[in-house]
Scaffold this motif. Structure first.
Motif, PDB file in Angstrom:
ATOM      1  N   PRO A 124       0.810  -1.228   0.000  1.00 45.08           N
ATOM      2  CA  PRO A 124       0.000   0.000   0.000  1.00 45.08           C
ATOM      3  C   PRO A 124       0.839   1.272   0.000  1.00 45.08           C
ATOM      4  O   PRO A 124       0.385   2.328  -0.438  1.00 45.08           O
ATOM      5  N   TYR A 125       2.083   1.124   0.489  1.00 49.03           N
ATOM      6  CA  TYR A 125       2.936   2.325   0.573  1.00 49.03           C
ATOM      7  C   TYR A 125       3.629   2.659  -0.752  1.00 49.03           C
ATOM      8  O   TYR A 125       4.108   3.776  -0.945  1.00 49.03           O
ATOM      9  N   LEU A 126       3.641   1.732  -1.680  1.00 51.39           N
ATOM     10  CA  LEU A 126       4.402   1.939  -2.931  1.00 51.39           C
ATOM     11  C   LEU A 126       4.123   3.277  -3.608  1.00 51.39           C
ATOM     12  O   LEU A 126       5.070   4.008  -3.947  1.00 51.39           O
ATOM     13  N   ARG A 129      10.411  -1.144  -4.234  1.00 53.71           N
ATOM     14  CA  ARG A 129      10.230  -2.548  -4.674  1.00 53.71           C
ATOM     15  C   ARG A 129      11.515  -3.354  -4.534  1.00 53.71           C
ATOM     16  O   ARG A 129      11.469  -4.596  -4.471  1.00 53.71           O
ATOM     17  N   ARG A 130      12.635  -2.708  -4.528  1.00 52.13           N
ATOM     18  CA  ARG A 130      13.902  -3.440  -4.388  1.00 52.13           C
ATOM     19  C   ARG A 130      13.985  -4.169  -3.053  1.00 52.13           C
ATOM     20  O   ARG A 130      14.772  -5.110  -2.895  1.00 52.13           O
ATOM     21  N   ALA A 131      13.203  -3.692  -2.079  1.00 52.28           N
ATOM     22  CA  ALA A 131      13.229  -4.330  -0.761  1.00 52.28           C
ATOM     23  C   ALA A 131      12.170  -5.420  -0.633  1.00 52.28           C
ATOM     24  O   ALA A 131      12.072  -6.080   0.407  1.00 52.28           O
ATOM     25  N   ALA A 132      11.396  -5.607  -1.690  1.00 63.63           N
ATOM     26  CA  ALA A 132      10.284  -6.568  -1.606  1.00 63.63           C
ATOM     27  C   ALA A 132      10.792  -8.004  -1.578  1.00 63.63           C
ATOM     28  O   ALA A 132      11.753  -8.363  -2.271  1.00 63.63           O
ATOM     29  N   TYR A 162       3.134   5.948  -2.339  1.00 63.00           N
ATOM     30  CA  TYR A 162       3.410   7.079  -1.422  1.00 63.00           C
ATOM     31  C   TYR A 162       4.899   7.262  -1.146  1.00 63.00           C
ATOM     32  O   TYR A 162       5.288   8.221  -0.496  1.00 63.00           O
ATOM     33  N   HIS A 163       5.685   6.326  -1.609  1.00 66.26           N
ATOM     34  CA  HIS A 163       7.107   6.373  -1.263  1.00 66.26           C
ATOM     35  C   HIS A 163       7.802   7.539  -1.961  1.00 66.26           C
ATOM     36  O   HIS A 163       7.867   7.589  -3.195  1.00 66.26           O
ATOM     37  N   PRO A 164       8.355   8.503  -1.208  1.00 67.74           N
ATOM     38  CA  PRO A 164       8.989   9.689  -1.835  1.00 67.74           C
ATOM     39  C   PRO A 164      10.174   9.341  -2.719  1.00 67.74           C
ATOM     40  O   PRO A 164      10.531  10.120  -3.608  1.00 67.74           O
ATOM     41  N   GLY A 165      10.780   8.217  -2.491  1.00 66.21           N
ATOM     42  CA  GLY A 165      11.916   7.815  -3.314  1.00 66.21           C
ATOM     43  C   GLY A 165      11.516   7.058  -4.567  1.00 66.21           C
ATOM     44  O   GLY A 165      12.376   6.681  -5.364  1.00 66.21           O
ATOM     45  N   GLY A 166      10.236   6.862  -4.739  1.00 64.33           N
ATOM     46  CA  GLY A 166       9.757   6.188  -5.945  1.00 64.33           C
ATOM     47  C   GLY A 166       9.375   4.737  -5.674  1.00 64.33           C
ATOM     48  O   GLY A 166       9.947   4.088  -4.789  1.00 64.33           O
TER      49      GLY A 166
HETATM   50  C1  HEM Z   1      10.520  -0.055   3.123  1.00 61.23           C
HETATM   51  C2  HEM Z   1      10.379   1.011   3.852  1.00 61.23           C
HETATM   52  C3  HEM Z   1      10.679   2.410   3.416  1.00 61.23           C
HETATM   53  C4  HEM Z   1      10.094   3.499   3.898  1.00 61.23           C
HETATM   54  C5  HEM Z   1       9.073   3.516   5.000  1.00 61.23           C
HETATM   55  C6  HEM Z   1      10.617   4.636   3.209  1.00 61.23           C
HETATM   56  C7  HEM Z   1      10.297   5.919   3.453  1.00 61.23           C
HETATM   57  C8  HEM Z   1      10.834   7.021   2.834  1.00 61.23           C
HETATM   58  C9  HEM Z   1      10.592   8.373   3.208  1.00 61.23           C
HETATM   59  C10 HEM Z   1       9.717   8.841   4.348  1.00 61.23           C
HETATM   60  C11 HEM Z   1      11.287   9.148   2.394  1.00 61.23           C
HETATM   61  C12 HEM Z   1      11.383  10.671   2.438  1.00 61.23           C
HETATM   62  C13 HEM Z   1      12.634  10.973   3.211  1.00 61.23           C
HETATM   63  C14 HEM Z   1      12.831  12.443   3.433  1.00 61.23           C
HETATM   64  O1  HEM Z   1      12.054  13.281   2.961  1.00 61.23           O
HETATM   65  O2  HEM Z   1      13.837  12.785   4.096  1.00 61.23           O
HETATM   66  C15 HEM Z   1      11.959   8.280   1.480  1.00 61.23           C
HETATM   67  C16 HEM Z   1      12.772   8.729   0.481  1.00 61.23           C
HETATM   68  C17 HEM Z   1      13.505   7.894  -0.263  1.00 61.23           C
HETATM   69  N1  HEM Z   1      13.597   6.534  -0.161  1.00 61.23           N
HETATM   70 FE1  HEM Z   1      12.554   5.393   1.027  1.00 61.23          FE
HETATM   71  N2  HEM Z   1      11.517   4.213   2.279  1.00 61.23           N
HETATM   72  C18 HEM Z   1      11.580   2.856   2.393  1.00 61.23           C
HETATM   73  C19 HEM Z   1      12.371   2.024   1.676  1.00 61.23           C
HETATM   74  C20 HEM Z   1      13.251   2.468   0.741  1.00 61.23           C
HETATM   75  C21 HEM Z   1      14.125   1.609   0.020  1.00 61.23           C
HETATM   76  C22 HEM Z   1      14.184   0.092   0.229  1.00 61.23           C
HETATM   77  C23 HEM Z   1      14.839   2.403  -0.804  1.00 61.23           C
HETATM   78  C24 HEM Z   1      15.884   2.042  -1.757  1.00 61.23           C
HETATM   79  C25 HEM Z   1      16.137   0.831  -2.170  1.00 61.23           C
HETATM   80  C26 HEM Z   1      14.408   3.742  -0.605  1.00 61.23           C
HETATM   81  C27 HEM Z   1      14.907   4.837  -1.289  1.00 61.23           C
HETATM   82  C28 HEM Z   1      14.495   6.120  -1.064  1.00 61.23           C
HETATM   83  C29 HEM Z   1      15.002   7.236  -1.780  1.00 61.23           C
HETATM   84  C30 HEM Z   1      16.042   7.197  -2.887  1.00 61.23           C
HETATM   85  C31 HEM Z   1      14.369   8.350  -1.283  1.00 61.23           C
HETATM   86  C32 HEM Z   1      14.502   9.784  -1.764  1.00 61.23           C
HETATM   87  C33 HEM Z   1      15.733  10.418  -1.256  1.00 61.23           C
HETATM   88  C34 HEM Z   1      15.634  10.840   0.156  1.00 61.23           C
HETATM   89  O3  HEM Z   1      14.598  11.297   0.607  1.00 61.23           O
HETATM   90  O4  HEM Z   1      16.688  10.769   0.829  1.00 61.23           O
HETATM   91  N3  HEM Z   1      13.454   3.758   0.341  1.00 61.23           N
HETATM   92  N4  HEM Z   1      11.674   7.002   1.769  1.00 61.23           N
END
Ligand code: HEM
Length: 276
Positions: free
Chosen positions: A217-219, A230-233, A221-225
């Motif tokens: 469900p979070y896919l 999905r790489r963590a799936a 909404y994930h700010p990183g795309g």
């Molecule tokens: C599985 C649980 C995850 C959650 C709950 C999560 C959550 C978030 C959140 C809240 C942000 C915004 C961060 C900010 O504004 O400072 C973010 C950004 C990002 N996430 Fe995730 N993420 C998860 C997994 C991942 C994974 C597994 C990757 C990479 C393989 C990833 C890559 C990124 C990237 C590249 C960004 C954008 C850059 C950044 O904000 O630093 N995330 N994620």
């Protein structure tokens, strides 16, 4: 205040008196001679400096002695005095402490020695080397080129579709919707986790510190795309998560998506809630 070129004005006055007396004694003197002797007290001993026309109004006025110039000077045309005095300590101490000296050279060659040389370029050894591009040990490298090409900014954040902002996700977590997809907490074996990789219509699960979360469900909404998430799936997502954003609180973000706990492959049995 008027100054005289002669160092002893009194002597000059005396000389002039002498000339006047002489004139009275020799009435037969020609008018030209009388005129000359009256205004030039001692032409042979006190040559006069005359201004040099440089054509430049901003130039420092300079004077030159012209031994052939015997033209008459009245008091208004007398040059400024030699100051400091020719035999003074100021003059002896060096050219920089004296006013423009009497000279017969051209202004261009005269003014140059009095100009300060431009400041020397600092020695390269005194300069700090430019900062290196090496990253400080406490900072992580920026996202790789492939990641930043897929995402619009340097940090790798993507443009989320409308209705999928972080606030929207927070509101969805507060709602009564079942985000885990399992109803109640379950035991998850490694093989079960591996199967829930989000492909072929299956849910995407990921483990973090021994707990399993449904990230499907979070896919959006994930700010990183979606692709990054999905790489963590289907596996332990701790490493990827910590590499991307160690400051993010996984458990707060996905608290409502909790599926259960990781158990060993053999550990099967009733649901965790039934064990109590
Ligand atoms: C599985 C649980 C995850 C959650 C709950 C999560 C959550 C978030 C959140 C809240 C942000 C915004 C961060 C900010 O504004 O400072 C973010 C950004 C990002 N996430 Fe995730 N993420 C998860 C997994 C991942 C994974 C597994 C990757 C990479 C393989 C990833 C890559 C990124 C990237 C590249 C960004 C954008 C850059 C950044 O904000 O630093 N995330 N994620």
């Amino acid at each position: 205040t008027r100054f005289y070129a002669t160092e002893d004005p009194a002597g000059g006055a005396k000389s002039r008196d002498d000339e006047l007396n002489k004139k009275q004694e020799t009435p037969s003197q020609s008018p030209k001679d009388a005129e000359q002797s009256e205004s030039s007290p001692s032409p042979q001993t006190t040559p006069k400096a005359v201004p040099i026309s440089t054509g430049r109004e901003d130039a420092v006025p300079t004077f030159a002695l012209d031994p052939d110039d015997d033209s008459d000077d009245d008091e208004d045309n007398l040059p400024p005095p030699s100051f400091p005095a020719l035999n003074s300590a100021q003059r002896a101490s060096g050219p920089s402490s004296s006013l423009p000296a009497v000279s017969n050279s051209q202004p261009s060659s005269l003014s140059k020695p009095s100009l300060m040389a431009p400041p020397a370029r600092p020695a390269s050894s005194s300069l700090m080397p430019p900062p290196t591009r090496a990253l400080p040990s406490n900072l992580r490298a920026l996202p790789t080129q492939s990641a930043s090409m897929r995402t619009p900014n340097a940090r790798g954040k993507v443009q989320l579709s409308p209705g999928h902002s972080p606030l929207d996700w927070a509101n969805l977590q507060k709602s009564d919707k079942d985000l885990s997809g399992v109803g109640s907490l379950i035991r998850v074996t490694p093989s079960m986790l591996k199967e829930k990789n989000g492909r072929k219509g299956r849910p995407a699960w990921s483990s973090y510190q021994g707990k399993v979360y449904n990230i499907s469900p979070y896919l959006p909404y994930h700010p990183g795309g979606e692709g990054e998430l999905r790489r963590a799936a289907g596996k332990n997502g701790e490493k990827l998560f910590m590499e991307a954003h160690p400051w993010v609180n996984w458990e707060n973000m996905l608290g409502e998506c909790l599926v259960g706990v990781m158990v060993s492959e053999e550990a099967t049995g009733p649901s965790l809630e039934d064990m109590d």
